[in-house]
Every structure is written in C-alpha cells, then in structure tokens.
Design an enzyme around this catalytic site. Structure first.
Site: not given
Length: 743
Positions: A317-321
C-alpha cells in the site's frame, strides 16, 4: 577275561583319543573360526564406551542477557516387566504393577490424558521398558519433585517419607533441556528445540551447526566387577560445547514492542501483527515480534512456525510511495510547488481509472500537498508519466525489492515485481498501480531496509540480527558480523529532501491534510508514511472491508536513531478505515519509538520542541514579540524586557548580552522568561530545573553549550548537578522527567 580287559582298554583309549580330538577341534574353532565374535564379546565385558554430552550454546541479546540456554531437565521411563532371577522369578517388585493407578497419577503431573498414558503402559505386551511419549522427555524440576512425592509420600504427622515406593517402575533420569527464560518474548526470532532436540525455525535453526557442538567419547577397560583398571583409559575425545550467539536485539526495546502488541491484541484481536525496530545506519534489528506468537518452552502446542517479519509477502500500500517519491526526486521530476489536478488518473483506453482515496480529489494541489494527502494520482503521475517502466524497475530493484535481504534468519520471502519487470504481460494500469504499492508484494524486512536507506543518507544496508559468535569458555570472539552496505539507490541530497518531505506528512496541520499527523512524538521530530492495503481471497479477488494497515517512520529526522515499522492485519474494529491509523497503529508506533529513544538517551530534538511551542503559542489569546537584547548592557536588557512585559534571567557575570532565548522577534506568551547570556560566561551556575519543561532545559543547555540526556516525559523531577554549583561548561546534564510535577 583278558580279552574283555583288552576291549575295555581299547574303548577307554578311543574315548580319550576322541575327547582329545574334540578338544583340539574346539580350540581350533575358538581360536581360528570364532575368534572375532568371542573377541567382541570379551571386549563388551571388559571395555566400556560412554558418550559425553555437549552443552548447546547460549543465545544472548546485545547487552549479554541470556534469551536461550541449556539447563537440567528430567526424563521418566516405565519398567513394565520385572527382572527375573535364575529361578525365573521376579528379583524385585520395582516394576509397574498397577498401570491404571500409574497412568492416573502421572496424567495430572504431565498434563497428558490418562487414556494416552495407559495405552503407552499397556500397548506392547512384549516390552520390558516403554517410553511414555515426548511429554516425558523434558520434565521440569517441579514435575520431578511431584513424581517423587507420589512415589515416597510424606507422613503429615511425622514429616518422614515413606520408605517403600508407592508407584514402582517409574525411573527418573537427568537430561539436558533448552530454556527460554523470557517465554514468548522474541519467539519467532529465537526458534526452539522440539522433543527430539531438533532445531526448529529462528536462530536455533539458522545457526544449529554452531550452537549444538559435538558429543565426546570415553572408552575404558574394567575388571570383572565392573571397575575401571588403573591406566585403563583407551580413548578419550572430549565433548565440544556449542558456540554462543549474540544478537543485535535489545531486550528493553523488544519489551516495549511486546507490551504494545499485547495491548492491541487484547483490545482489537487482529488476524496478525508485525513490528520491527532497526538502526537505519547499521541495519541492526533491535526488536522484532509478531502476533500470533507462542512460548518456545511449550513447543508441543506451537501451530505456526512462520516469522511474518521476514516471510510474509503482501501488498504494502501507500508506504511503498516513499520509494516512488525518492526515485522521482533523484530523477529531478518532483517539484514541490508544481500543481496537478487531483481526483483521478487514466492513460489507457480500457480498464478503470486510478482514484484518490477521496474520489473527487481536492482540486488542483501542489506536489508537496499531494504527498501529504497521500494522493494516488500524484504518485501515478510521478511513476507512470515521468519515470516510466524502466526507471521504476531500476529503482525498485536498487532498493532491494524482489530479492532476499539475506538477514540471518531462515524462511525469508522474496515478493514480486512482475507488473514492473514483465510489462508486456500486464496492462498499463497494472504498471501504474505499482507506484502506489499495489500489484507488488514485499516483506516487512524489505520495507525496513529500503526506508532505512532514506533515513541514513542513501545507503542500502543489509539487515542483520546476529552481532557476533563467541567461544563458550574463553569468551573469545570467533566471528564478528559487521554492518554491510549493499547498494546506493539514491544520493545523500535526495535522501535528505525525501526525509524533509516525509516529515511534513507527520508535522502537517489539519489544513494541509497530512495523513500522518497522529504519529507525532513529544520532543522528537518524526518522518514517515501511513499505508492501507487491500486483502485478497484464495481466488485473487479483493475482499471488501478487509485491510492491512501500516506505518513506517524514523526519528529524529535530521539524524535518525531508530526506524519503526508497524503492520496490523484486519483488526476487529467498527470504525472507518481512515481512523484505524490513529486508533491502533499510532499508539503502537508512538509507544515503541518514544520509550526506545528515551531508553537510548537520545537528546530531544530542539526543532521539534520549538514546533510544539508554536502550537501552544498559537492557542494563546495574546502573543508578545520577544525583543532583541543582544549587544545591550544588562541594565538595558532588563529595561527592554520589562517594557515588553516579560521576565528576564541573566546568566554570567559580564555586562554585555551575547545570546538570548527565545530568539529576537519570536512570538511568546505572556509571562515568558527571557534568558540571556553575558560575556562573563565563566561564572555560570547550575540552575534549578525542577518543575521546568524539557524545552526550557534544552534552551539553558544550548546557551551553556552543554549536552543533555533525558529520561521520561513531562517536567523535571531530578537533575544530576545540584542547583547553584559552579559550572565549567564541560559537564553533561542528566534530567528525569515525570508527567506530573509536585513541589
């Protein structure tokens, strides 16, 4: 008569000759034909070979606290048939005569069903000795004593024990057992030994050859009575004890993690949880824990052997951003103040668009605000439009995704980047969603290693959980594992800018829409990113209402000491998904990070304290601008402070002001005390900090040029230097804080 005597003589002679011939034949058979067998029988009678047990190595935390060690345990066996004498009669009554009673008594002690024990005692009618199962192999001292109490009960009147065995046939012998003194603590990291003493999972399995050592051997010659003859030692090979392992785990930080997970597990009962705490500069793992977990001492009831921190692969999810952001900055395509239209993104003919979590978006917003709001559209623009497939694949690989980190633990997962590495097999949308952490799978330890590279200035460090291997007797270091840099995915300048932007995700106000504001810490600046990932069923379909929530962050921002990653899988809550972070994830992160930094005596971040003060000051009805006092005389400074309605404290014996706190033109509240330093700084005396906040302590220490170490939060209750003591400026101030200060 003579003929008869002659016949008898011939017969006797023949018998003697025959006997002599038989004797010669027997001697020939014994010495020539059967000598090997008889020699072996003889050796078995006069020689004895004993196996010498070795001691398994101890596993320590980084501070020398034992987490796993060998200790004494007890084994019981049952003699179910008697030994017989020459007449075929029992030579004693020390055998199991009443298997029903014996099974009933042992069942309560061993926590094994009565029926199972009875079957073991009676199941083999031909056996003389029987094993009572794996539960009988490693009994505790308490269990051993309970069995002895049954066999030789104590008379309550006389206090004397019975002389006759009340439960005959049960034999107790001492064996070695593996103990884990902290129970469930770091269970998946340590692993365990099963009833066969085979290593299962964790460090026990990974380093089994080094930990288990080698057994020894002693062969001796004895006389007919069984006693060793003088100089009767034939062969002696000493046992080699296993080597000791020292981990990078810190027992205190691990305790903070375990306590935080226990609280959340009790309140919200998620499907699973993982927390990893690491030093981003070295790659050392200081704590690692999962839920569900187990007690390695109770190895018979362990059902799940997976260490999710290293083996679990999931869409992050968004931690990969964070990775997309860092790659965009490195390639020069991220511009903080440039604007884009939020809401939706689509560059393909068929298939749905990519939407922001607020589907209508926020209108045209800046790239910086897009990061703060975790805009899916922004990251799709950065990755799909500006970086493209090849550069995305390059950076994801450079940050260590799609391959093992080679941490020193078994069962490490790999994850996949197939949407990026095989673009022809997937749709353009599949490629675009990888920028926001969908369509890729990672392990928690990969995430920790990748984000650590941003925290430490651009170095990808190999995660490590073993620090050194030592000799169990001399303590000599046999192998020291040094931190290992395995790549440089981004420059130091890019890492710094990424940290600054991620800090605004946490420090941002409600107006700015920062998604990580609930992760702020007292006295320390934090940079990080939240994540909410969808879950899939066995057929690969999205499961509505089921999510994996996470946060990864580090502190203090300018020179990060710790990185903490929290993952919580599908907690049982009846609140909107956007509230889960502040309700469940933030308390874990803040508790672990705050306590750990204080335990490590990390100096509070002055910039963070000033931002805290700004928040307080903004709530004041009236604010005052601090006057500029530098270069004034002390009398002029007192007059200027009085005019502004502020108190003044003078440090030093000089007549000219050379420094001040708060700085000139800062906004302060009514009653704020201005502290100034004169050019006679050598006459400093230790102030009384009791009752003061950490910010005030830091301001004093900054003016005096002295280091500060603090424990606790709130207000000062203790200080290491007595108030009024003359200072040289070389001292180090240590203070203890408490939420409630009482005079």
């Amino acid at each position: 008569m003579k003929q008869r005597m002659k016949s008898r003589g011939v017969f006797v002679g023949f018998c003697i000759l025959l006997g002599f011939f038989l004797l010669i034949s027997r001697l020939w058979w014994v010495q020539i034909v059967d000598d090997d067998r008889l020699m072996k029988m003889g050796e078995a009678q006069w020689s004895s070979t004993t196996t010498l047990d070795q001691k398994r190595g101890t596993i320590y935390d980084r501070n020398g606290i034992a987490l796993a060690y060998d200790g004494p345990a007890y084994k019981i066996e049952a003699q179910v048939k008697p030994n017989l004498n020459a007449k075929g009669e029992p030579d004693s009554d020390d055998y199991v005569q009443d298997p029903v009673m014996t099974a009933q008594k042992l069942s309560a002690v061993m926590n094994v069903p009565y029926e199972k024990l009875l079957n073991r005692l009676t199941g083999n009618p031909n056996a003389k000795w029987v094993e009572l199962g794996p539960e009988a192999g490693k009994l505790t001292l308490d269990q051993k004593n309970k069995i002895l109490d049954i066999q030789y009960p104590m008379n309550p009147d006389t206090g004397a024990r019975a002389k006759k065995n009340q439960m005959p046939g049960i034999k107790i012998s001492e064996v070695s057992n593996r103990f884990y003194p902290k129970g469930k603590y770091a269970a998946h990291v340590l692993g365990f030994l099963d009833y066969k003493n085979d290593a299962v999972m964790g460090i026990e399995k990974q380093y089994d050859p080094k930990l288990k050592g080698k057994p020894g051997r002693l062969e001796t010659i004895k006389d007919g009575a069984g006693y060793q003859l003088p100089d009767g030692e034939v062969d002696f090979q000493p046992a080699v004890d296993g080597q000791n392992i020292t981990l990078t785990i810190d027992h205190q930080i691990q305790s903070y993690v375990e306590q935080a997970l226990d609280r959340v597990n009790a309140d919200f009962k998620p499907k699973g949880m993982t927390v990893i705490v690491a030093d981003p500069h070295t790659g050392e793992v200081l704590a690692m824990s999962n839920r569900p977990h187990h007690d390695p001492n109770d190895y018979r009831n362990i059902e799940n052997y997976s260490n999710y921190a290293v083996s679990y692969t999931f869409e992050p999810g968004s931690t990969f951003k964070i990775i997309t952001l860092a790659a965009s900055i490195e390639e020069g395509v991220f511009a903080r103040n440039k604007h884009f239209e939020s809401g939706s993104f689509k560059r393909w003919k068929s298939g749905p668009a990519i939407y922001d979590h607020r589907r209508e978006g926020w209108g045209p917003i800046s790239y910086l605000n897009g990061v703060q709001r975790s805009s899916n559209v922004l990251f799709a623009i950065l990755g799909y439009d500006k970086l493209g497939q090849e550069k995305m694949a390059h950076y994801f690989d450079a940050f260590g995704f799609g391959k093992k980190t080679n941490i020193q633990l078994p069962g490490e997962g790999v994850g996949n980047l197939r949407n990026v590495t095989n673009p022809n097999k997937f749709s353009p949308r599949d490629l675009a969603v990888t920028t926001i952490g969908q369509g890729v799978t990672v392990t928690p330890i990969q995430q920790v290693a990748a984000v650590s590279a941003i925290a430490n200035g651009g170095k990808l460090m190999q995660p490590m959980i073993v620090k050194e291997i030592t000799d169990p007797h001399s303590g000599k270091v046999l192998e020291r594992i040094e931190p290992k840099e395995v790549g440089r995915p981004i420059s130091e300048a890019t890492a710094k800018e990424t940290r600054e932007i991620l800090q605004t995700v946490v420090d941002g106000t409600y107006k700015e829409g920062a998604t990580g504001r609930s992760f702020k810490l007292d006295h320390y600046s934090v940079a990080g990113k939240t994540g909410t990932a969808q879950k899939y069923n066995d057929k690969g379909k999205i499961v509505d209402g089921k999510y994996i929530y996470s946060f990864i962050g580090f502190a203090p921002v300018e020179n990060p000491r710790l990185l903490v990653y929290v993952v919580v899988d599908d907690p049982a809550v009846n609140i909107p998904s956007y509230e889960v972070g502040s309700t469940i994830i933030a308390p874990i992160f803040k508790s672990v990070m705050q306590q750990s930094l204080q335990y490590l005596q990390e100096t509070p971040d002055l910039n963070a304290l000033r931002k805290e003060a700004e928040v307080v000051e903004q709530s004041e009805v009236k604010q005052i601008t601090a006057p500029e006092l530098i270069n004034l005389t002390t009398e002029q400074a007192k007059s200027r402070a009085k005019e502004a309605g502020l108190e003044l404290e003078v440090m030093g014996s000089g007549q000219k002001i050379v420094n001040q706190v708060p700085a000139a033109f800062e906004k302060v509240g009514p009653g704020t005390k201005l502290v100034v330093v004169t050019d006679g700084a050598k006459a400093f005396k230790m102030p009384d900090f009791k009752g003061k906040s950490m910010r005030e302590v830091l301001e004093y220490s900054h003016l005096m040029g002295m280091a500060v170490n603090a424990t606790g939060t709130g207000y000062v209750v203790e200080q290491n230097i007595e108030p009024g003591k003359a200072l040289t400026g070389k001292e180090s101030i240590q203070v203890k804080l408490s939420p409630q200060y009482q005079q």
